[in-house]
Design a protein around this motif. Structure first.
Motif, PDB file in Angstrom:
ATOM      1  N   SER A  32       0.826  -1.209   0.000  1.00  0.00           N
ATOM      2  CA  SER A  32       0.000   0.000   0.000  1.00  0.00           C
ATOM      3  C   SER A  32       0.860   1.258   0.000  1.00  0.00           C
ATOM      4  O   SER A  32       0.518   2.259  -0.640  1.00  0.00           O
ATOM      5  CB  SER A  32      -0.937   0.019   1.212  1.00  0.00           C
ATOM      6  OG  SER A  32      -0.210  -0.026   2.425  1.00  0.00           O
ATOM      7  N   SER A  33       2.006   1.232   0.697  1.00  0.00           N
ATOM      8  CA  SER A  33       2.883   2.398   0.745  1.00  0.00           C
ATOM      9  C   SER A  33       3.404   2.744  -0.645  1.00  0.00           C
ATOM     10  O   SER A  33       3.467   3.912  -1.030  1.00  0.00           O
ATOM     11  CB  SER A  33       4.061   2.141   1.688  1.00  0.00           C
ATOM     12  OG  SER A  33       3.621   1.894   3.003  1.00  0.00           O
ATOM     13  N   GLY A  34       3.774   1.713  -1.408  1.00  0.00           N
ATOM     14  CA  GLY A  34       4.246   1.943  -2.759  1.00  0.00           C
ATOM     15  C   GLY A  34       3.165   2.519  -3.656  1.00  0.00           C
ATOM     16  O   GLY A  34       3.415   3.430  -4.441  1.00  0.00           O
ATOM     17  N   VAL A  35       1.948   1.992  -3.524  1.00  0.00           N
ATOM     18  CA  VAL A  35       0.838   2.465  -4.355  1.00  0.00           C
ATOM     19  C   VAL A  35       0.461   3.899  -3.977  1.00  0.00           C
ATOM     20  O   VAL A  35       0.128   4.718  -4.841  1.00  0.00           O
ATOM     21  CB  VAL A  35      -0.386   1.532  -4.222  1.00  0.00           C
ATOM     22  CG1 VAL A  35      -1.540   2.033  -5.105  1.00  0.00           C
ATOM     23  CG2 VAL A  35      -0.024   0.107  -4.618  1.00  0.00           C
ATOM     24  N   GLN A  36       0.506   4.221  -2.700  1.00  0.00           N
ATOM     25  CA  GLN A  36       0.215   5.589  -2.260  1.00  0.00           C
ATOM     26  C   GLN A  36       1.161   6.585  -2.903  1.00  0.00           C
ATOM     27  O   GLN A  36       0.767   7.680  -3.309  1.00  0.00           O
ATOM     28  CB  GLN A  36       0.334   5.690  -0.733  1.00  0.00           C
ATOM     29  CG  GLN A  36      -0.798   5.045   0.048  1.00  0.00           C
ATOM     30  CD  GLN A  36      -0.471   4.976   1.535  1.00  0.00           C
ATOM     31  OE1 GLN A  36       0.466   5.599   2.005  1.00  0.00           O
ATOM     32  NE2 GLN A  36      -1.250   4.204   2.271  1.00  0.00           N
ATOM     33  N   LEU A  37       2.426   6.223  -3.014  1.00  0.00           N
ATOM     34  CA  LEU A  37       3.444   7.148  -3.501  1.00  0.00           C
ATOM     35  C   LEU A  37       3.486   7.265  -5.019  1.00  0.00           C
ATOM     36  O   LEU A  37       3.671   8.354  -5.557  1.00  0.00           O
ATOM     37  CB  LEU A  37       4.821   6.717  -2.988  1.00  0.00           C
ATOM     38  CG  LEU A  37       5.056   6.903  -1.483  1.00  0.00           C
ATOM     39  CD1 LEU A  37       6.266   6.113  -1.021  1.00  0.00           C
ATOM     40  CD2 LEU A  37       5.233   8.382  -1.166  1.00  0.00           C
ATOM     41  N   SER A  42       4.489   1.285  -8.887  1.00  0.00           N
ATOM     42  CA  SER A  42       5.233   0.670  -7.779  1.00  0.00           C
ATOM     43  C   SER A  42       5.753  -0.712  -8.170  1.00  0.00           C
ATOM     44  O   SER A  42       6.736  -1.193  -7.593  1.00  0.00           O
ATOM     45  CB  SER A  42       4.350   0.574  -6.538  1.00  0.00           C
ATOM     46  OG  SER A  42       3.176  -0.179  -6.805  1.00  0.00           O
ATOM     47  N   ILE A  43       5.102  -1.344  -9.132  1.00  0.00           N
ATOM     48  CA  ILE A  43       5.574  -2.641  -9.635  1.00  0.00           C
ATOM     49  C   ILE A  43       6.980  -2.494 -10.208  1.00  0.00           C
ATOM     50  O   ILE A  43       7.863  -3.325  -9.976  1.00  0.00           O
ATOM     51  CB  ILE A  43       4.601  -3.187 -10.709  1.00  0.00           C
ATOM     52  CG1 ILE A  43       3.230  -3.458 -10.091  1.00  0.00           C
ATOM     53  CG2 ILE A  43       5.157  -4.448 -11.360  1.00  0.00           C
ATOM     54  CD1 ILE A  43       2.134  -3.724 -11.102  1.00  0.00           C
ATOM     55  N   GLN A 194      11.124   8.248  -3.403  1.00  0.00           N
ATOM     56  CA  GLN A 194      10.488   7.981  -2.108  1.00  0.00           C
ATOM     57  C   GLN A 194       9.979   6.542  -2.045  1.00  0.00           C
ATOM     58  O   GLN A 194      10.169   5.845  -1.048  1.00  0.00           O
ATOM     59  CB  GLN A 194       9.327   8.953  -1.893  1.00  0.00           C
ATOM     60  CG  GLN A 194       9.741  10.378  -1.582  1.00  0.00           C
ATOM     61  CD  GLN A 194       9.983  10.605  -0.102  1.00  0.00           C
ATOM     62  OE1 GLN A 194       9.264  10.079   0.731  1.00  0.00           O
ATOM     63  NE2 GLN A 194      10.996  11.380   0.219  1.00  0.00           N
ATOM     64  N   ALA A 195       9.333   6.111  -3.125  1.00  0.00           N
ATOM     65  CA  ALA A 195       8.809   4.744  -3.165  1.00  0.00           C
ATOM     66  C   ALA A 195       9.940   3.724  -3.149  1.00  0.00           C
ATOM     67  O   ALA A 195       9.845   2.677  -2.494  1.00  0.00           O
ATOM     68  CB  ALA A 195       7.946   4.552  -4.414  1.00  0.00           C
TER      69      ALA A 195
END
Length: 430
Positions: A32-37, A42-43, A194-195
């Motif tokens: 979720s953190s990756g998708v938020q950023l 994020s993949i 950031q991600a």
């Protein structure tokens, strides 16, 4: 005294050891953190991190082959750059463990909060974190050793639910959930970096594979294969988990979820899926926390035994437990755990690792000039290109975080300076 012969680890044993050493609490909660950023992209961030980890891990493997003694990053830094840098890297090892333990405690609380809403509140979080850390410290002081049953349970608990999630969930992916690539349809400057730092936490632990290289069969041939194979397998697994999570939930729901894998599997397998993932998360994170609570204070007491901290930190009780280090570690871990959320602490934990990674990569370049190449057990692929890339990308990542995050992550380097002079470590001669 003759040492008992131990059968060396083969390539498949090394791969399994490496995979289980990397996969932990991070992948259960970080999607979720990756998708938020950065959204669906994020993949690709996971793929970027995988390439960076491979380059750093190969540097660790190369550095390890120059030495017979244990010591890891501390030994490499001391040999390449002298006592002060070696002291800094050795001291920060304890700091890294403290931050990692705090992160795992908050991860456990986050997972528990998805089952019992009270523990998702700030008060509930502080209660659980306090009980966990103080309770484990008391058990530690009592001299209770870590059980192999706990280790085996953790291994099964973290792999089985994730394998089932991917194997079943892949059939429930919706293609329209992969657009747009970025949140809002546009790339936000700085979000990739950031991600990348945040998701890098999920890959930490790979250095353990290099540490046991001396116990493996034909390390010259098998170590590079084990490092590359482990990171490749973990990366593919992580990318599949991210794809399935987004594919089932959609980017908006995945970003909003504190426990994305759990919520995604609940949509596919109902209460069974949710219970399986939540149980796996708690057992995996809890088991890792128990192991960390055992190892972290001993890292501090080892520093004291080597004159890098005041000798009082190494004091032991009748149960041979380093009780001063246990109490001191518990207090510091509590303060760190109370200070942030899982995603923020995961980023800080990832940042702290670079205090070991960058000096090790630099040391490889130094050893190429100062040590005979035949001393090393294997040739680093592409020579000096690998450590140069690893150093440049690592430094670039550190520039992607805020000054406050950088201070939290690398603060132990500043704390170490007065101890270097107080303990007289500058007087140590090689």
């Amino acid at each position: 005294m003759d040492k008992k012969q131990v059968k060396p680890m083969g390539i498949w044993s090394m791969l399994l050891f490496g995979i289980t050493g990397i996969i932990g609490s991070g992948i259960f909660l970080l999607p979720s953190s990756g998708v938020q950023l950065i959204g669906v992209a994020s993949i690709f961030v996971l793929l970027f991190d995988a390439l960076l980890v491979i380059s750093i891990a190969l540097c660790f493997a190369k550095a390890a082959t120059y030495f017979d003694a244990d010591g890891g990053p501390y030994l490499y830094a001391k040999e390449a750059f002298g006592n002060f840098v070696g002291f800094e890297v050795g001291f920060v090892t304890w700091g890294i463990r403290l931050i990692a333990e705090a992160t795992m405690a908050v991860a456990f609380t986050t997972a528990l909060g998805s089952i019992f809403p009270y523990f998702a509140t700030q008060t509930g979080k502080m209660v659980v974190v306090t009980v966990l850390i103080v309770g484990l410290a008391i058990i530690n002081i009592a001299g209770v050793s870590l059980s192999k049953i706990v280790i085996n349970t953790v291994t099964v608990a973290k792999l089985l639910p994730l394998v089932l999630f991917v194997a079943i969930g892949i059939f429930f992916i919706k293609g329209n959930h992969f657009t747009p690539i970025f949140p809002g349809g546009e790339y936000t400057s700085g979000s990739f970096g950031q991600a990348a730092v945040t998701l890098f936490y999920a890959f930490t632990g790979f250095e353990g594979l290099v540490v046991v290289a001396g116990d493996m069969e034909n390390p010259k041939k098998n170590l590079p294969k084990a490092v590359f194979g482990t990171i490749l397998a973990v990366s593919i697994f992580y990318i599949l988990i991210q794809v399935v999570s987004i594919g089932i939930l959609g980017p908006d729901a995945a970003a909003a979820s504190a426990v994305p894998i759990q919520d995604a599997f609940a949509q596919v397998a109902g209460g069974f899926g949710k219970s399986l993932i939540s149980t796996g998360t708690l057992l995996s994170t809890g088991g890792l926390l128990i192991a960390s609570a055992y190892l972290t204070p001993r890292s501090g007491s080892a520093l004291a035994e080597n004159g890098m901290l005041p000798s009082v930190v190494a004091k032991r009780n009748k149960q041979n437990a380093p009780y001063v280090a246990i109490i001191l570690s518990a207090v510091i871990v509590l303060l760190i755990a109370w200070s942030g959320t899982f995603s923020s602490l995961a980023m800080i934990s990832a940042i702290s690792r670079f205090a070991q990674y960058i000096p090790t990569c630099l040391a490889v370049l130094v050893f190429a000039k100062t040590k005979k190449e035949e001393v090393s057990s294997f040739k680093l692929p592409f020579g000096w290109v690998i450590p140069i890339i690893a150093i440049l990308v690592s430094v670039w990542l550190l520039f992607q975080v805020s000054g406050e995050q950088l201070l939290w992550g690398l603060g132990a380097l500043l704390v170490a300076v007065p101890f270097y002079f107080i303990t007289g470590s500058y007087k140590i001669k090689d």
